[in-house]
Design a protein around this motif. Structure first.
Motif, PDB file in Angstrom:
ATOM      1  N   TYR A 110       0.835  -1.197   0.000  1.00  0.00           N
ATOM      2  CA  TYR A 110       0.000   0.000   0.000  1.00  0.00           C
ATOM      3  C   TYR A 110       0.876   1.256   0.000  1.00  0.00           C
ATOM      4  O   TYR A 110       2.069   1.195   0.313  1.00  0.00           O
ATOM      5  N   GLU A 111       0.267   2.360  -0.354  1.00  0.00           N
ATOM      6  CA  GLU A 111       0.977   3.633  -0.310  1.00  0.00           C
ATOM      7  C   GLU A 111       1.543   3.845   1.093  1.00  0.00           C
ATOM      8  O   GLU A 111       0.850   3.699   2.093  1.00  0.00           O
ATOM      9  N   LYS A 112       2.789   4.207   1.163  1.00  0.00           N
ATOM     10  CA  LYS A 112       3.447   4.419   2.451  1.00  0.00           C
ATOM     11  C   LYS A 112       2.911   5.690   3.107  1.00  0.00           C
ATOM     12  O   LYS A 112       2.832   6.742   2.483  1.00  0.00           O
ATOM     13  N   GLY A 113       2.543   5.579   4.384  1.00  0.00           N
ATOM     14  CA  GLY A 113       2.059   6.744   5.109  1.00  0.00           C
ATOM     15  C   GLY A 113       0.717   7.258   4.627  1.00  0.00           C
ATOM     16  O   GLY A 113       0.408   8.435   4.754  1.00  0.00           O
ATOM     17  N   ARG A 114      -0.111   6.374   4.105  1.00  0.00           N
ATOM     18  CA  ARG A 114      -1.381   6.788   3.508  1.00  0.00           C
ATOM     19  C   ARG A 114      -2.384   7.237   4.569  1.00  0.00           C
ATOM     20  O   ARG A 114      -2.319   6.850   5.736  1.00  0.00           O
ATOM     21  N   ASN A 115      -3.322   8.064   4.107  1.00  0.00           N
ATOM     22  CA  ASN A 115      -4.519   8.381   4.878  1.00  0.00           C
ATOM     23  C   ASN A 115      -5.667   7.537   4.344  1.00  0.00           C
ATOM     24  O   ASN A 115      -5.669   7.133   3.178  1.00  0.00           O
ATOM     25  N   THR A 116      -6.625   7.268   5.191  1.00  0.00           N
ATOM     26  CA  THR A 116      -7.856   6.629   4.738  1.00  0.00           C
ATOM     27  C   THR A 116      -9.028   7.485   5.208  1.00  0.00           C
ATOM     28  O   THR A 116      -8.847   8.420   6.000  1.00  0.00           O
ATOM     29  N   GLU A 117     -10.176   7.160   4.708  1.00  0.00           N
ATOM     30  CA  GLU A 117     -11.347   7.941   5.073  1.00  0.00           C
ATOM     31  C   GLU A 117     -11.565   7.881   6.588  1.00  0.00           C
ATOM     32  O   GLU A 117     -11.723   6.828   7.175  1.00  0.00           O
ATOM     33  N   GLY A 118     -11.533   9.051   7.198  1.00  0.00           N
ATOM     34  CA  GLY A 118     -11.779   9.128   8.635  1.00  0.00           C
ATOM     35  C   GLY A 118     -10.543   8.974   9.500  1.00  0.00           C
ATOM     36  O   GLY A 118     -10.631   9.075  10.734  1.00  0.00           O
ATOM     37  N   LYS A 119      -9.373   8.717   8.899  1.00  0.00           N
ATOM     38  CA  LYS A 119      -8.168   8.549   9.711  1.00  0.00           C
ATOM     39  C   LYS A 119      -6.945   9.025   8.945  1.00  0.00           C
ATOM     40  O   LYS A 119      -6.722   8.617   7.796  1.00  0.00           O
ATOM     41  N   ASN A 120      -6.143   9.878   9.582  1.00  0.00           N
ATOM     42  CA  ASN A 120      -4.918  10.387   8.979  1.00  0.00           C
ATOM     43  C   ASN A 120      -3.702   9.739   9.640  1.00  0.00           C
ATOM     44  O   ASN A 120      -3.712   9.463  10.842  1.00  0.00           O
ATOM     45  N   PHE A 121      -2.675   9.526   8.841  1.00  0.00           N
ATOM     46  CA  PHE A 121      -1.439   8.941   9.354  1.00  0.00           C
ATOM     47  C   PHE A 121      -0.689   9.975  10.185  1.00  0.00           C
ATOM     48  O   PHE A 121      -0.539  11.134   9.787  1.00  0.00           O
ATOM     49  N   VAL A 122      -0.214   9.570  11.350  1.00  0.00           N
ATOM     50  CA  VAL A 122       0.561  10.441  12.229  1.00  0.00           C
ATOM     51  C   VAL A 122       2.039  10.119  12.027  1.00  0.00           C
ATOM     52  O   VAL A 122       2.504   9.043  12.423  1.00  0.00           O
ATOM     53  N   HIS A 123       2.762  11.039  11.392  1.00  0.00           N
ATOM     54  CA  HIS A 123       4.182  10.798  11.121  1.00  0.00           C
ATOM     55  C   HIS A 123       5.025  11.610  12.089  1.00  0.00           C
ATOM     56  O   HIS A 123       5.268  12.804  11.902  1.00  0.00           O
ATOM     57  N   ILE A 124       5.437  10.956  13.157  1.00  0.00           N
ATOM     58  CA  ILE A 124       6.343  11.549  14.138  1.00  0.00           C
ATOM     59  C   ILE A 124       7.520  10.593  14.284  1.00  0.00           C
ATOM     60  O   ILE A 124       7.330   9.406  14.533  1.00  0.00           O
ATOM     61  N   MET A 125       8.723  11.100  14.130  1.00  0.00           N
ATOM     62  CA  MET A 125       9.892  10.226  14.087  1.00  0.00           C
ATOM     63  C   MET A 125      10.391   9.844  15.478  1.00  0.00           C
ATOM     64  O   MET A 125      10.142  10.520  16.468  1.00  0.00           O
ATOM     65  N   ASP A 126      11.118   8.751  15.507  1.00  0.00           N
ATOM     66  CA  ASP A 126      11.720   8.175  16.699  1.00  0.00           C
ATOM     67  C   ASP A 126      12.763   9.142  17.264  1.00  0.00           C
ATOM     68  O   ASP A 126      13.586   9.684  16.526  1.00  0.00           O
ATOM     69  N   ASP A 127      12.765   9.341  18.596  1.00  0.00           N
ATOM     70  CA  ASP A 127      13.725  10.251  19.220  1.00  0.00           C
ATOM     71  C   ASP A 127      15.112   9.643  19.392  1.00  0.00           C
ATOM     72  O   ASP A 127      16.065  10.368  19.680  1.00  0.00           O
ATOM     73  N   VAL A 128      15.224   8.309  19.239  1.00  0.00           N
ATOM     74  CA  VAL A 128      16.516   7.640  19.398  1.00  0.00           C
ATOM     75  C   VAL A 128      17.043   7.165  18.048  1.00  0.00           C
ATOM     76  O   VAL A 128      18.163   7.491  17.649  1.00  0.00           O
ATOM     77  N   LYS A 129      16.250   6.402  17.344  1.00  0.00           N
ATOM     78  CA  LYS A 129      16.661   5.881  16.047  1.00  0.00           C
ATOM     79  C   LYS A 129      16.423   6.927  14.950  1.00  0.00           C
ATOM     80  O   LYS A 129      15.575   7.804  15.086  1.00  0.00           O
ATOM     81  N   ASP A 130      17.184   6.804  13.884  1.00  0.00           N
ATOM     82  CA  ASP A 130      17.028   7.720  12.750  1.00  0.00           C
ATOM     83  C   ASP A 130      17.026   6.896  11.471  1.00  0.00           C
ATOM     84  O   ASP A 130      17.956   6.939  10.671  1.00  0.00           O
ATOM     85  N   HIS A 131      15.981   6.118  11.283  1.00  0.00           N
ATOM     86  CA  HIS A 131      15.913   5.217  10.139  1.00  0.00           C
ATOM     87  C   HIS A 131      15.801   5.994   8.835  1.00  0.00           C
ATOM     88  O   HIS A 131      15.012   6.934   8.720  1.00  0.00           O
ATOM     89  N   PHE A 132      16.557   5.553   7.863  1.00  0.00           N
ATOM     90  CA  PHE A 132      16.533   6.159   6.534  1.00  0.00           C
ATOM     91  C   PHE A 132      15.110   6.187   5.979  1.00  0.00           C
ATOM     92  O   PHE A 132      14.670   7.174   5.395  1.00  0.00           O
ATOM     93  N   ALA A 133      14.373   5.083   6.190  1.00  0.00           N
ATOM     94  CA  ALA A 133      13.024   4.972   5.632  1.00  0.00           C
ATOM     95  C   ALA A 133      12.014   5.836   6.369  1.00  0.00           C
ATOM     96  O   ALA A 133      10.880   5.996   5.896  1.00  0.00           O
ATOM     97  N   ASP A 134      12.391   6.387   7.514  1.00  0.00           N
ATOM     98  CA  ASP A 134      11.464   7.211   8.292  1.00  0.00           C
ATOM     99  C   ASP A 134      11.662   8.696   8.048  1.00  0.00           C
ATOM    100  O   ASP A 134      10.911   9.514   8.568  1.00  0.00           O
ATOM    101  N   ARG A 135      12.663   9.056   7.238  1.00  0.00           N
ATOM    102  CA  ARG A 135      12.944  10.463   7.017  1.00  0.00           C
ATOM    103  C   ARG A 135      11.879  11.171   6.183  1.00  0.00           C
ATOM    104  O   ARG A 135      11.838  12.393   6.122  1.00  0.00           O
TER     105      ARG A 135
END
Length: 740
Positions: free
Chosen positions: A667-692
């Motif tokens: 599925y689309e990464k970080g997608r929204n769906t009807e009635g719900k939005n994706f909350v993108h807040i990054m990890d305070d310890v790890k810094d994953h390339f895929a989370d940037r």
């Protein structure tokens, strides 16, 4: 029991002395995992649609279904002919082989291949199922729907009882159909367990705010679990706790449960509300995976055990370890009451002297040859079972380091080599592994299609320890996964790995302007800066406060080595793309896998072209500032402008194709769906390339930071200013189209 253990380990020791290419391979046949015993005679049997099935195991058998469906899907064969040739499936009561425990005996099988009969016998349905998988692999095409297999006998059984592969979905969510396809292929390689690291990709009915938009429902998870169990695969839920809990603690509803208000990485282990929440997450996943025997209680990188202000003991090395032990034992007791065997990462911050406090029966899923003898002896004494851990992906970008390479300023022998020798080295230190764990982390966002060689290799050396040779294993995988008529696949893997390492090594690392300082690391709570990946762009000509003719090859000089490497690698990338284009029309199966590889190869090519073309644009600008003829000056600057235009145009095409290909299976990464939005807040310890980045564009983040479009706009302003000042007409600039 001691007698059987002695016989078992003696057998293993003997097998380790025989790194071999078996007689199947010598005859041109592939089978992965390689079987324990083969007695191959002269001659081959030809099989076609005239053959039928002699079914002695019941019409509802999954093994029978696999034979019929697998023959059709893999070979376009229908075994419903009226000829004399028969494939016989039979379960017998007399044990096929001695000195195997019940679990391993259930997976054992024998194939007898005669001129007009192929007989598969086993003591249980799982063994018949694996015998069928082996037969399907052995069928080698001759011509026109005719296949060959060698006359002889194959006796086979697993050396270990648990062969786990890792699905990490922290930064993506596969489609349900994709998961089922992956289970079919996992069964093909005799995988019998999947550790499904779910994070926020489940709806969590007791705490639905945690589930990401479009997360798997309970009904979907039960469906996939049932599909796995039908194929003798345990779908083991893996819940990250008490650390790696950003997926929970990023939500306002749970902020009060943080171990430290400054970090969303770790939950308070001394807060009963926090523990209640963790147990609710566990229970939700137990409910979603009925029939599964195991549960993976992560305990991964619990750096801050006991740091919470609610913990009574001082936060220090000893108390941190003790807090970890108390947590693990409490969870183990909870799981035992629910009839789940518990896997865990038995690791830091645990101290060796505390291991014997652990509950007997815990399965350490991260036993490696790097463990010292005292640690292993303590686990044995405590009754801790072990899985030989091999990671097929750590933090590499785009593609795993399967083969020897230079990575992060050091030479590495490659992950496949490590996996092939892991269990023998653990045994030498006194370890008692009951299986293997093939990790494939999602930290850098690699596509799961890149992991199959690694998953199959780790499973190979869990099925038959110490054999065959690694080269045979790789070749057998290529034949099994792509079909016998699949040319150049090993070369493709090596070339795509080389391009991925260029992509990863290309960038400068500068102090981050996107992320705040880290909360800490395995060394404890301490703040340090993060880095961004980027390249500097060339200086612009004719800028104020610059001396005449001062534009230099700053880009070309700074990145000269990388530009030259790109020029050389482009030739290899041409060859790679040629091989992929040819192979995708030749492989007998898994063409989508090659679609993914092509998308990666084009991304690798884009950054090669980009750095070369930016240097070419700089050449035009340097020449422009040295030129005395105003019209030629403008023409040179326009050439530079158009080079950048070409880079961005090709980037758009490449990227649109990559997204389209990848989202066929996920599925689309970080997608929204009807009635719900994706909350993108990054990890305070790890810094994953895929989370940037929220979406797949994390792979484009280094290019995005360069802001080529902004640099091009500045160049356009220079061109306009110079042309107006020198009365030069502008020509050669591409016109903006309505669709742009």
């Amino acid at each position: 029991m001691g007698k059987y253990l002695f016989i078992y380990f003696f057998t293993l020791l003997c097998s380790l002395t025989n790194l071999f290419s078996n007689d199947l391979r010598a005859r041109g046949y592939s089978l992965i995992p390689a079987p324990q015993q083969t007695y191959i005679e002269d001659g081959d049997v030809r099989i076609d649609n005239n053959w039928g099935i002699e079914n002695l195991i019941g019409s509802k058998s999954i093994a029978l279904n696999r034979l019929i469906v697998g023959a059709r899907e893999l070979h376009n064969l229908d075994f419903n002919g009226n000829g004399t040739g028969k494939i016989s499936l039979e379960i017998i009561k007399t044990p096929l082989f001695e000195n195997l425990n019940a679990k391993r005996l259930n997976e054992a099988y024998q194939i007898k291949i005669l001129p007009e009969k192929v007989k598969i016998v086993a003591n249980a349905e799982a063994g018949i199922f694996y015998g069928v998988q082996s037969l399907l692999q052995l069928l080698k095409p001759v011509h026109g729907g005719v296949f060959e297999i060698p006359i002889g006998t194959i006796n086979d059984w697993p050396d270990t009882e648990l062969r786990v592969i890792h699905w990490d979905t922290k930064h993506h969510q596969d489609r349900v159909g994709t998961l089922k396809k992956y289970l079919d292929w996992a069964a093909f390689f005799k995988v019998n367990a999947v550790a499904f690291e779910i994070e926020d990709k489940y709806e969590f009915p007791r705490n639905p705010v945690i589930g990401a938009p479009g997360a798997f429902t309970k009904e979907e998870m039960i469906e996939v679990t049932s599909y796995a169990l039908d194929r003798f695969i345990q779908l083991i839920p893996l819940i990250q706790a008490p650390s790696h809990m950003t997926y929970v603690l990023k939500h306002q509803e749970f902020e009060h449960l943080k171990a430290d208000k400054e970090s969303n990485y770790h939950i308070c282990m001394c807060d009963e509300d926090a523990m209640a929440l963790i147990f609710e997450l566990y229970q939700d996943m137990i409910d979603a995976t009925p029939g599964v025997e195991y549960f993976f209680v992560s305990t991964d990188e619990v750096y801050y055990a006991g740091i919470c202000g609610k913990c009574e003991k001082e936060y220090n090395v000893e108390n941190r370890s003790q807090t970890w032990v108390d947590y693990v034992n409490r969870v183990h007791e909870w799981m035992s009451r629910r009839n789940r065997k518990m896997l865990a990462w038995v690791e830091y911050p645990l101290l060796t002297e505390h291991i014997t406090q652990l509950s007997s029966g815990i399965i350490d899923a991260i036993m490696t040859p790097g463990r010292d003898v005292e640690w292993i002896e303590s686990e044995n004494k405590a009754g801790i079972k072990q899985l030989s851990y091999s990671s097929m992906q750590g933090a590499e970008y785009l593609f795993p380091n399967y083969f020897p390479t230079r990575y992060r300023n050091r030479n590495t022998q490659g992950r496949l080599k490590d996996a092939s020798t892991s269990i023998p080295r653990i045994l030498e230190k006194g370890g008692r592994p009951i299986g293997t764990f093939a990790a494939a982390w999602d930290d850098s966002g690699l596509h799961s299609e890149t992991f199959w060689l690694g998953w199959a290799t780790v499973t190979q050396y869990g099925w038959s320890i110490g054999k065959p040779s690694l080269n045979q294993n790789i070749s057998d995988f290529m034949n099994a996964f792509y079909g016998y008529e699949s040319p150049n696949m090993v070369k493709i893997y090596r070339l795509i790995q080389e391009g991925a390492r260029f992509y990863e090594d290309l960038w400068d690392k500068t102090e981050s302007t996107e992320r705040k300082y880290s909360y800490g690391s395995s060394k404890g709570k301490h703040s340090y800066p993060r880095t961004d990946l980027i390249l500097d762009l060339p200086a612009l000509p004719f800028k104020e406060n610059k001396e005449a003719n001062s534009t230099q090859h700053t880009f070309g000089k700074k990145y000269a080595e990388k530009i030259n490497m790109a020029l050389e690698l482009r030739k290899k990338n041409d060859h790679l793309l040629d091989l992929l284009s040819h192979s995708i029309s030749k492989v007998g199966r898994n063409r989508y896998n090659l679609e993914v590889f092509i998308s990666i190869a084009y991304l690798e090519r884009h950054v090669m072209d980009m750095i070369v073309d930016i240097a070419r644009a700089e050449d035009y600008l340097v020449a422009a500032e040295k030129e005395n003829n105003p019209q030629k000056v403008v023409n040179l600057m326009i050439e530079a402008y158009n080079v950048i235009d070409g880079i961005m145009e090709e980037e758009g095409k490449m990227w649109n194709n990559l997204v389209q290909v990848w989202e066929k299976s996920r599925y689309e990464k970080g997608r929204n769906t009807e009635g719900k939005n994706f909350v993108h807040i990054m990890d305070d310890v790890k810094d994953h390339f895929a989370d940037r980045r929220r979406g797949l564009e994390f792979m484009m983040a280094p290019i995005e930071r360069m802001d080529l479009g902004g640099w091009q706009e500045q160049l356009w302003e220079v061109i306009k200013e110079y042309s107006n000042k020198n009365n030069v007409k502008l020509t050669g600039i591409p016109e903006e189209r309505l669709e742009d």
